[in-house]
Motif scaffolding. Structure first.
Motif, PDB file in Angstrom:
ATOM      1  N   ALA A   1       0.814  -1.206   0.000  1.00 53.95           N
ATOM      2  CA  ALA A   1       0.000   0.000   0.000  1.00 53.95           C
ATOM      3  C   ALA A   1       0.852   1.262   0.000  1.00 53.95           C
ATOM      4  CB  ALA A   1      -0.919  -0.007   1.221  1.00 53.95           C
ATOM      5  N   LYS A   2       1.979   1.179   0.664  1.00 53.77           N
ATOM      6  CA  LYS A   2       2.775   2.401   0.784  1.00 53.77           C
ATOM      7  C   LYS A   2       3.985   2.292  -0.122  1.00 53.77           C
ATOM      8  CE  LYS A   2       3.758   5.803   4.243  1.00 53.77           C
ATOM      9  NZ  LYS A   2       3.463   6.218   5.617  1.00 53.77           N
ATOM     10  N   CYS A   3       4.073   3.197  -1.058  1.00 58.23           N
ATOM     11  CA  CYS A   3       5.232   3.244  -1.937  1.00 58.23           C
ATOM     12  C   CYS A   3       5.979   4.482  -1.497  1.00 58.23           C
ATOM     13  CB  CYS A   3       4.775   3.360  -3.384  1.00 58.23           C
ATOM     14  SG  CYS A   3       5.638   2.267  -4.479  1.00 58.23           S
ATOM     15  N   TYR A   4       6.815   4.333  -0.498  1.00 59.43           N
ATOM     16  CA  TYR A   4       7.247   5.490   0.242  1.00 59.43           C
ATOM     17  C   TYR A   4       8.349   6.285  -0.441  1.00 59.43           C
ATOM     18  CZ  TYR A   4       8.296   8.527   4.022  1.00 59.43           C
ATOM     19  OH  TYR A   4       8.476   9.648   4.765  1.00 59.43           O
ATOM     20  N   GLY A   5       8.193   7.579  -0.411  1.00 66.01           N
ATOM     21  CA  GLY A   5       9.264   8.481  -0.838  1.00 66.01           C
ATOM     22  C   GLY A   5       9.825   8.128  -2.197  1.00 66.01           C
ATOM     23  N   GLY A   6       8.999   7.570  -3.069  1.00 67.56           N
ATOM     24  CA  GLY A   6       9.468   7.291  -4.422  1.00 67.56           C
ATOM     25  C   GLY A   6      10.387   6.084  -4.504  1.00 67.56           C
ATOM     26  N   ASP A   7      10.396   5.230  -3.466  1.00 64.10           N
ATOM     27  CA  ASP A   7      11.236   4.027  -3.514  1.00 64.10           C
ATOM     28  C   ASP A   7      10.523   2.938  -4.299  1.00 64.10           C
ATOM     29  OD1 ASP A   7      12.839   1.873  -3.181  1.00 64.10           O
ATOM     30  OD2 ASP A   7      12.804   1.871  -0.995  1.00 64.10           O
TER      31      ASP A   7
ATOM     32  N   TYR B   1       5.523  11.047  -8.360  1.00 64.17           N
ATOM     33  CA  TYR B   1       6.084   9.682  -8.335  1.00 64.17           C
ATOM     34  C   TYR B   1       5.297   8.765  -9.267  1.00 64.17           C
ATOM     35  CZ  TYR B   1       7.965  10.978  -3.655  1.00 64.17           C
ATOM     36  OH  TYR B   1       8.599  11.572  -2.610  1.00 64.17           O
TER      37      TYR B   1
ATOM     38  N   TYR C   1      11.848  13.490  -9.882  1.00 60.16           N
ATOM     39  CA  TYR C   1      11.905  13.909  -8.489  1.00 60.16           C
ATOM     40  C   TYR C   1      13.290  13.628  -7.937  1.00 60.16           C
ATOM     41  CZ  TYR C   1      10.818   8.948  -7.646  1.00 60.16           C
ATOM     42  OH  TYR C   1      10.817   7.578  -7.655  1.00 60.16           O
TER      43      TYR C   1
ATOM     44  N   HIS D   1      15.190   8.467  -2.290  1.00 59.03           N
ATOM     45  CA  HIS D   1      15.227   7.953  -3.656  1.00 59.03           C
ATOM     46  C   HIS D   1      14.902   9.039  -4.671  1.00 59.03           C
ATOM     47  CE1 HIS D   1      15.538   3.547  -2.904  1.00 59.03           C
ATOM     48  NE2 HIS D   1      15.290   4.011  -1.691  1.00 59.03           N
TER      49      HIS D   1
END
Lengths: 600, 360
Positions: A555-561, B246, B252, B260
């Motif tokens: 669910a969480k695709c954090y910080g563009g990772d 994203y 970004y 990232h």
């Protein structure tokens, strides 16, 4: 070698009564293995034998022993397997001996295979030397067990050596008894050669190494030998004795001796166990009586998990067959599992051992299907057909009669568990024959049971219902008329051939229901709902549903990772590849073997 | 193309029991040397040709509300965002009072993302959060009073002993305080976290968790919050511009340990090591942005994936088998196929991984 100084003997025992440990001590005592080289269960050198503490293959070893009478004797010890599946190995070893040391665990007493092996030894006219083992244990009851041996088997046992193979206590008495009681071999060294092949192994350098018992005549390097049954002829490269850890060449083998022959033999099939070796230029008139040919009793499909490794599987089976003539195989094609082999085994343990060896020694991932026995059908047009693969089940409309194999089974159990074990046998469609008291607390429960009912988990059930105290042994008896049906399993409406079974009509409903349940447990939830059905002919008798998967998301695709998510997907896709794709359903390999574990 | 900037603030008052993001616990403030290191990196990036003034800035963590207003201002000064830039600060209740929130607003932040998580104090305690539901309410009210008009609230679903009532109470708390955006995540037990080492009692099973998620989607819609991504809901016009960059495969730049980036389809990230970052550690390559990334990111969005864009931008189209699979998904209510666009339904979003396994 002076024949009167030769003693050929084997050790027979119920499983876990200490046979291999006794063999270890004997090897040490005769200095066949020095202490530096010694490890536990020397003769069980196969990795699986060591690990599981069982003997699978027979071994022969030659030793020199200076007895109390001052004479030096040549002792040939042939170690034999203890498990019921490997009874044929025992029978071969016996034919090469004049005597058998019968090991009885002084804490346990007479067990199923104690008797079965003793009877087999008596059939071969062997002199039986009983000994009581494990006398170091506080629970040992030497007098009671000696009495039991006398009562149940009818062997004098009160003066038998009482030893501890574990500590080495009194092991010398065993060898003295062998020298004193086991007769020296008879046989004419000057008669034409007659040598019985009791085993053969394949060595990548020497070719086939043939283990023989020379009954008459003599054989040496340079002789041309002929295998009487196959007719093949070979020039002898070497003869000798089997040391515990290596071969010891000698000038010749003569009547009464046990030894090996190498002759640049490429194919184990040319050296059939039970065949008679003679000399090409001076043949004997008659072959020695051979053995019953070993026939596989249990069949199952063996498929590579990765279809590309079909060739590797075939090579591996061929290599194993070189050392294990009891393994049979032929190509089989399954819609569900692709290309593989239908293999024949002596029993379920044999099946398990072979598949484990294939996986370990040949690094194969396997999918095995439910084991089956060989069924006989007579068709309405009078034709007969033999079926050991459920896919070959004949059209029910054309079947006149069906037959399945039965065994004679003896279960030895403390009286406390009789009720529970009889219930088990009843449940397995057993026919009660009789029940004999061996003493006040133990009985011999005699049943006739369909082989097909005992190949799954019967042994485990006996053990669990008797808290490990009961033992059993069986022999194939005969084919009996039966009502057989083919039970099919359908996933998403499509029949999966690899999951079909031949079962008795009365048990089909129950088996179908349990199979469907088991499959449901073993098939993970997938994107779409999967109906599981068990059917006979077109009639569905049980149904289960694997519900659609509800949640499978990061669910969480954090910080563009994004990389992390991609790695997870890669892993998931890898896992998917390990599954069998049957139409739109993914089935893990384990599901195919889950049917093996239908506990009662 | 616009540029979004992510600044990672890897400091927390206390690590939460479920969290596996990179941050250092036991911090009451953000050390100045860390701010200096961020400014050093910003200065370095500004010299590159690919630099342009950011359209969005996102302070994520960790706990960015441990920054003081001067530090926030110094970083924004260095970044020179566009005049209408969306500038988001993540804030955890219990780490910023009314005055501090006013200072954050004055320093330039215009969007606050508040870690409310639940209206149940028992749940907050179990999660290892340092605040109560009352403190969450106070922070939301203070933020509005401080002039934050664009406030988002984080919600965690399917917590131990979870109930629909807890979900509704939490949404009511947020809406009652006038949030414009809701991020709603299913609790996932990650290895290496306290929950991973000893999983909490009373976790809902797969079916119950899925039902909580669907209930959340439904309730948000009823309250006017449209789902625009797997975990994100907004009143019209309040979608997070930063996060959309994203999911739309725009450029970004993430600065800070474990941050990232994706610039010109090249992905890279800084090593997850704060001391090394302060000492000058540089980002390392982390693969390419490919058609696969585009598919998996676009299918997170309610608008879904455009087949024409997939073909035009990446030269990729689905095989016959994949198309048949998608039709089967549609038949089973997991996806909607609408000419050029494929989008996953809420039920489909819940099983996005398994769907993607068939598409990439």
């Amino acid at each position: 070698m002076d024949q009167s100084k030769i003693r050929n003997f084997c050790i027979i025992a119920h499983i876990d009564h200490g046979k291999s440990t006794l063999a270890d001590r004997i090897l040490q005592l005769t200095e066949a293995v020095d202490d530096r080289e010694m490890y536990d269960q020397v003769l069980d050198d196969m990795e699986l034998e060591q690990e599981r503490g069982i003997t699978i293959k027979a071994r022969a070893v030659n030793m020199l022993y200076r007895a109390d009478d001052g004479e030096e004797y040549q002792l040939n010890l042939i170690d034999t397997p203890g498990h019921v599946d490997f009874g044929y190995e025992v029978s071969r070893s016996l034919a090469a001996c004049e005597g058998a040391v019968l090991v009885v665990d002084a804490t346990q007493g007479v067990e199923a295979q104690t008797l079965a092996n003793t009877y087999m030894a008596l059939e071969h006219d062997l002199e039986i030397v009983p000994i009581l083992n494990k006398i170091d244990l506080p629970s040992a009851e030497c007098d009671r067990v000696a009495q039991e041996v006398e009562d149940v088997i009818g062997l004098p046992c009160m003066d038998a050596p009482r030893v501890s193979a574990k500590t080495g206590l009194n092991v010398k008495d065993v060898l003295e008894a062998v020298v004193r009681d086991v007769p020296a071999p008879a046989g004419d060294p000057d008669a034409p050669l007659q040598a019985l092949i009791f085993d053969s192994i394949y060595d990548s350098y020497k070719g086939v190494i043939v283990y023989v018992r020379v009954v008459n005549g003599r054989v040496k390097a340079g002789d041309t030998i002929r295998m009487m049954e196959t007719g093949c002829e070979f020039d002898v490269v070497n003869v000798g004795h089997m040391g515990a850890l290596q071969l010891a060449p000698c000038a010749e083998l003569s009547a009464g001796e046990v030894g090996y022959i190498t002759a640049s033999i490429k194919n184990v099939r040319d050296t059939r166990v039970g065949d008679t070796v003679t000399l090409a230029n001076d043949p004997c008139d008659e072959p020695l009586p051979g053995y019953r040919k070993v026939t596989p009793m249990v069949f199952c499909g063996v498929f590579p998990a990765d279809g590309a490794r079909y060739g590797d599987l075939r090579d591996a089976l061929e290599k194993l067959q070189l050392n294990d003539a009891s393994l049979s195989f032929e190509p089989e094609t399954s819609t569900a599992l692709g290309f593989g082999f239908r293999c024949g085994f002596l029993g379920l343990l044999h099946l398990e051992i072979i598949t484990m060896r294939l996986e370990r020694e040949f690094d194969l991932d396997l999918v095995t299907t439910a084991p089956s026995v060989e069924y006989h059908f007579t068709l309405t047009d009078g034709g007969k057909t033999v079926v050991y693969n459920p896919t070959d089940f004949p059209d029910p409309a054309k079947v006149a009669t069906a037959e399945e194999p039965y065994v004679n089974a003896h279960i030895y159990t403390p009286t406390d568990y009789v009720g529970s074990l009889m219930e088990l046998c009843q449940d397995r469609r057993g026919i009660f024959i009789d029940m004999k008291y061996m003493d006040a607390t133990r009985v011999d429960l005699h049943y006739e049971l369909p082989l097909g009912e005992i190949i799954y988990d019967f042994f485990d059930c006996i053990k669990s219902r008797s808290r490990g105290y009961a033992s059993y042994d069986y022999e194939i008896k005969e084919y009996k008329a039966s009502k057989l049906v083919r039970l099919d399993l359908l996933l998403n409406g499509e029949s999966v051939d690899a999951l079909s079974l031949i079962v008795h009509a009365d048990k089909a409903y129950d088996r179908g229901r349990r199979l469907a349940e088991k499959l449901k447990e073993n098939i993970p939830r997938q994107l779409f709902e999967i109906p599981i059905q068990a059917a006979i002919g077109g009639r569905v008798i049980a149904r289960e549903t694997v519900k659609a998967m509800r949640k499978d998301v990061l669910a969480k695709c954090y910080g563009g990772d994004i990389t992390r998510k991609k790695k997870l997907l890669e892993k998931q896709k890898e896992g998917k590849k390990k599954m069998r794709q049957l139409g739109s359903v993914e089935v893990p390999s384990e599901a195919f073997t889950a049917v093996l574990k239908l506990d009662s | 193309m616009t540029l979004g900037i992510y600044l990672h603030i890897p400091f927390c008052f206390q690590k939460c029991n479920y969290c596996d993001f990179y941050s250092l616990g036991c911090s009451r403030s953000v050390p100045q040397e860390y701010i200096d290191a961020l400014r050093r990196e910003i200065a370095r990036w500004k010299q590159k040709e690919s630099w342009r003034r950011p359209a969005t800035v996102y302070f994520g963590g960790g706990t960015p509300s441990l920054l003081n207003a001067r530090q926030l201002e110094a970083l924004l000064d260095a970044l020179e965002p566009l005049p209408d830039a969306e500038i988001t600060l993540e804030a955890n209740p219990g780490t910023a009072d009314a005055a501090k929130l006013r200072d954050f607003r004055t320093a330039g932040a215009n969007r606050l993302s508040v870690g409310v998580q639940s209206a149940s104090d028992a749940s907050l305690h179990r999660l290892g959060r340092i605040h109560t539901a009352a403190e969450s309410r106070t922070m939301l009210q203070n933020a509005a009073a401080a002039g934050f008009e664009n406030i988002s609230g984080d919600v965690m679903l399917a917590l131990p002993e979870y109930s629909v009532k807890e979900l509704y109470d939490t949404l009511e708390l947020l809406c009652g305080c006038g949030v414009k955006h809701i991020s709603s995540y299913l609790l996932k037990i990650e290895p290496g976290t306290p929950f991973g080492k000893s999983p909490p009692q009373g976790l809902p099973d797969e079916d119950a968790a899925a039902d909580f998620y669907l209930a959340c989607v439904e309730e948000c819609a009823a309250r006017g919050f449209a789902q625009y991504e797997i975990s994100n809901f907004a009143l019209p016009g309040y979608e997070s511009r930063h996060n959309l960059c994203y999911w739309n495969c725009q450029d970004y730049l993430g600065i800070g340990p474990a941050a990232h980036s994706c610039i010109g389809s090249r992905r890279f990230c800084y090593p997850a090591d704060t001391a090394a970052f302060i000492a000058g550690a540089q980002p390392v390559p982390d693969g390419e942005c490919t058609a696969e990334d585009f598919i998996l990111l676009q299918l997170r969005l309610a608008k879904g994936l455009s087949l024409a864009e997939l073909q035009g931008r990446w030269g990729v189209s689905f095989s016959a088998a994949q198309q048949a699979f998608l039709r089967r998904c549609e038949k089973n209510g997991l996806a909607a196929l609408d000419g050029d666009r494929i989008r996953l339904t809420p039920r489909g979003l819940l099983v996005q991984n398994s769907i993607l396994c068939n598409l990439v």
